[in-house]
Design a protein around this motif. Structure first.
Motif, PDB file in Angstrom:
ATOM      1  N   THR A  68      22.967  21.442  26.679  1.00 42.11           N
ATOM      2  CA  THR A  68      22.077  20.493  26.021  1.00 42.11           C
ATOM      3  C   THR A  68      22.681  19.098  26.081  1.00 42.11           C
ATOM      4  O   THR A  68      23.883  18.923  25.832  1.00 42.11           O
ATOM      5  CB  THR A  68      21.841  20.891  24.555  1.00 42.11           C
ATOM      6  OG1 THR A  68      21.396  22.253  24.502  1.00 42.11           O
ATOM      7  CG2 THR A  68      20.767  20.013  23.919  1.00 42.11           C
ATOM      8  N   MET A  69      21.845  18.126  26.429  1.00 42.49           N
ATOM      9  CA  MET A  69      22.318  16.739  26.521  1.00 42.49           C
ATOM     10  C   MET A  69      21.347  15.825  25.796  1.00 42.49           C
ATOM     11  O   MET A  69      20.169  16.153  25.623  1.00 42.49           O
ATOM     12  CB  MET A  69      22.468  16.320  27.984  1.00 42.49           C
ATOM     13  CG  MET A  69      23.546  17.127  28.715  1.00 42.49           C
ATOM     14  SD  MET A  69      23.851  16.591  30.392  1.00 42.49           S
ATOM     15  CE  MET A  69      24.710  15.033  30.138  1.00 42.49           C
ATOM     16  N   TYR A  70      21.866  14.674  25.368  1.00 46.02           N
ATOM     17  CA  TYR A  70      21.124  13.771  24.483  1.00 46.02           C
ATOM     18  C   TYR A  70      21.340  12.326  24.898  1.00 46.02           C
ATOM     19  O   TYR A  70      22.363  11.979  25.479  1.00 46.02           O
ATOM     20  CB  TYR A  70      21.651  13.898  23.039  1.00 46.02           C
ATOM     21  CG  TYR A  70      21.737  15.293  22.502  1.00 46.02           C
ATOM     22  CD1 TYR A  70      22.805  16.121  22.831  1.00 46.02           C
ATOM     23  CD2 TYR A  70      20.764  15.785  21.634  1.00 46.02           C
ATOM     24  CE1 TYR A  70      22.891  17.413  22.330  1.00 46.02           C
ATOM     25  CE2 TYR A  70      20.853  17.077  21.126  1.00 46.02           C
ATOM     26  CZ  TYR A  70      21.922  17.871  21.481  1.00 46.02           C
ATOM     27  OH  TYR A  70      22.003  19.152  20.981  1.00 46.02           O
ATOM     28  N   TRP A  71      20.371  11.496  24.509  1.00 45.85           N
ATOM     29  CA  TRP A  71      20.554  10.052  24.530  1.00 45.85           C
ATOM     30  C   TRP A  71      20.325   9.518  23.119  1.00 45.85           C
ATOM     31  O   TRP A  71      19.351   9.883  22.453  1.00 45.85           O
ATOM     32  CB  TRP A  71      19.580   9.356  25.490  1.00 45.85           C
ATOM     33  CG  TRP A  71      20.024   9.409  26.908  1.00 45.85           C
ATOM     34  CD1 TRP A  71      19.491  10.135  27.925  1.00 45.85           C
ATOM     35  CD2 TRP A  71      21.124   8.686  27.484  1.00 45.85           C
ATOM     36  NE1 TRP A  71      20.184   9.929  29.084  1.00 45.85           N
ATOM     37  CE2 TRP A  71      21.197   9.034  28.848  1.00 45.85           C
ATOM     38  CE3 TRP A  71      22.064   7.776  26.986  1.00 45.85           C
ATOM     39  CZ2 TRP A  71      22.156   8.511  29.721  1.00 45.85           C
ATOM     40  CZ3 TRP A  71      23.017   7.262  27.852  1.00 45.85           C
ATOM     41  CH2 TRP A  71      23.049   7.630  29.203  1.00 45.85           C
ATOM     42  N   PHE A 108      23.419   1.239  13.638  1.00 45.46           N
ATOM     43  CA  PHE A 108      22.642   2.420  13.305  1.00 45.46           C
ATOM     44  C   PHE A 108      22.389   3.234  14.563  1.00 45.46           C
ATOM     45  O   PHE A 108      21.924   2.709  15.572  1.00 45.46           O
ATOM     46  CB  PHE A 108      21.340   2.019  12.630  1.00 45.46           C
ATOM     47  CG  PHE A 108      20.538   3.181  12.154  1.00 45.46           C
ATOM     48  CD1 PHE A 108      19.242   3.381  12.575  1.00 45.46           C
ATOM     49  CD2 PHE A 108      21.089   4.107  11.277  1.00 45.46           C
ATOM     50  CE1 PHE A 108      18.510   4.469  12.136  1.00 45.46           C
ATOM     51  CE2 PHE A 108      20.361   5.204  10.834  1.00 45.46           C
ATOM     52  CZ  PHE A 108      19.061   5.380  11.267  1.00 45.46           C
ATOM     53  N   LEU A 109      22.687   4.529  14.465  1.00 42.89           N
ATOM     54  CA  LEU A 109      22.628   5.419  15.621  1.00 42.89           C
ATOM     55  C   LEU A 109      21.419   6.330  15.470  1.00 42.89           C
ATOM     56  O   LEU A 109      21.288   7.028  14.459  1.00 42.89           O
ATOM     57  CB  LEU A 109      23.918   6.242  15.652  1.00 42.89           C
ATOM     58  CG  LEU A 109      24.351   6.905  16.947  1.00 42.89           C
ATOM     59  CD1 LEU A 109      24.645   5.864  17.999  1.00 42.89           C
ATOM     60  CD2 LEU A 109      25.592   7.726  16.689  1.00 42.89           C
ATOM     61  N   LYS A 110      20.565   6.352  16.489  1.00 42.51           N
ATOM     62  CA  LYS A 110      19.343   7.149  16.389  1.00 42.51           C
ATOM     63  C   LYS A 110      19.107   7.916  17.676  1.00 42.51           C
ATOM     64  O   LYS A 110      19.267   7.358  18.770  1.00 42.51           O
ATOM     65  CB  LYS A 110      18.151   6.238  16.109  1.00 42.51           C
ATOM     66  CG  LYS A 110      16.880   7.004  15.766  1.00 42.51           C
ATOM     67  CD  LYS A 110      15.867   6.111  15.091  1.00 42.51           C
ATOM     68  CE  LYS A 110      14.761   6.978  14.535  1.00 42.51           C
ATOM     69  NZ  LYS A 110      13.577   7.068  15.333  1.00 42.51           N
ATOM     70  N   ILE A 111      18.713   9.167  17.531  1.00 38.86           N
ATOM     71  CA  ILE A 111      18.452   9.980  18.706  1.00 38.86           C
ATOM     72  C   ILE A 111      17.206   9.475  19.431  1.00 38.86           C
ATOM     73  O   ILE A 111      16.237   9.021  18.793  1.00 38.86           O
ATOM     74  CB  ILE A 111      18.313  11.470  18.338  1.00 38.86           C
ATOM     75  CG1 ILE A 111      18.297  12.328  19.601  1.00 38.86           C
ATOM     76  CG2 ILE A 111      17.080  11.709  17.468  1.00 38.86           C
ATOM     77  CD1 ILE A 111      18.472  13.803  19.348  1.00 38.86           C
ATOM     78  N   MET A 112      17.245   9.539  20.748  1.00 44.34           N
ATOM     79  CA  MET A 112      16.081   9.189  21.557  1.00 44.34           C
ATOM     80  C   MET A 112      15.491  10.450  22.194  1.00 44.34           C
ATOM     81  O   MET A 112      14.306  10.735  22.077  1.00 44.34           O
ATOM     82  CB  MET A 112      16.478   8.218  22.657  1.00 44.34           C
ATOM     83  CG  MET A 112      17.061   6.903  22.157  1.00 44.34           C
ATOM     84  SD  MET A 112      17.732   5.914  23.486  1.00 44.34           S
ATOM     85  CE  MET A 112      16.255   5.449  24.370  1.00 44.34           C
TER      86      MET A 112
END
Lengths: 116, 112
Positions: B31-34, B42-46
């Motif tokens: 699993t990979m994320y940006w 502030f860090l937010k998932i895309m």
């Protein structure tokens, strides 16, 4: 939707002393994880410690430990014997599985300064 | 050995351009994320991908298009860049069902 609140935008501690960073979260989920990440000036996000919600025992990693209060939805980080290298932004994060992956929701961070 | 790597580390470009950021992980995660970190940190998932399949898409403008050629790579292509796209973009990976995510070094994007 989950929210994570870090009420201390900045904290400072003397070298070798102990400091506690606060985090509260809001969720209706029962199965989740909590994390503390460290972001030094190099901007690398480093996983410091994790806690599974189903575990009652508080997680510990060397000088880092948490106080997990599930009923109060509180997850504080204690740093013992603070070192200059601990200076960084610390982010509390709530994680849960969503579909085939895992979603992290972050707090706004606490900037920790360590004074020599 | 770098576990999660991103290229480039810095990207300065003009409004309206198209750019890509590449991410590779050698942890064997599926699993990979940006994530996007704004100027206030502030860090937010895309996005998230599991075995090349899009799982999470967090109301990101469709100018952003992730592409996963295989489970070790997740690239982010951004069309028609805007000033508000200036941020640090982090790639991350995790092994399914472990939840803990490991982050790359970030790519600082500056749109002029």
């Amino acid at each position: 939707a989950q929210t994570v609140t870090q009420s201390q935008p900045e904290m400072s501690v003397q070298e070798a002393e102990t400091v506690t960073l606060s985090c509260t979260y809001d969720t209706s989920e029962s199965d989740y994880y909590l994390f503390w990440y460290k972001q030094p000036p190099s901007r690398q996000m480093i996983l410091v410690i994790r806690q599974e919600a189903y575990k009652q025992q508080n997680a510990t990693e060397n000088r880092f430990s948490v106080n997990f209060q599930k009923a109060a939805k509180s997850f504080s980080l204690k740093i013992s014997d603070s070192q200059l290298g601990d200076a960084a932004m610390y982010f509390c994060a709530f994680g849960r599985r969503q579909g085939g992956s895992e979603k992290l929701v972050f707090g706004k961070g606490t900037k920790l300064t360590v004074n020599p | 050995d770098t576990a999660v790597s991103q290229t480039p580390k810095y990207l300065v470009t003009q409004m309206g351009n198209d750019k890509s950021i590449k991410c590779e992980q050698n942890l064997g995660h599926d699993t990979m994320y940006w994530y996007k970190q704004d100027s206030k940190k502030f860090l937010k998932i895309m996005f998230s991908y599991n075995n090349k399949e899009l799982i999470i898409n967090e109301t990101v403008p469709n100018r952003f298009s992730p592409k996963s050629p295989d489970k070790a790579h997740l690239n982010l292509h951004i069309n028609s860049l805007e000033l508000g796209d200036s941020a640090v973009y982090f790639c991350a990976s995790s092994q399914r069902y472990t939840v803990a995510q490991y982050f790359g070094p970030g790519t600082r994007l500056l749109v002029l």
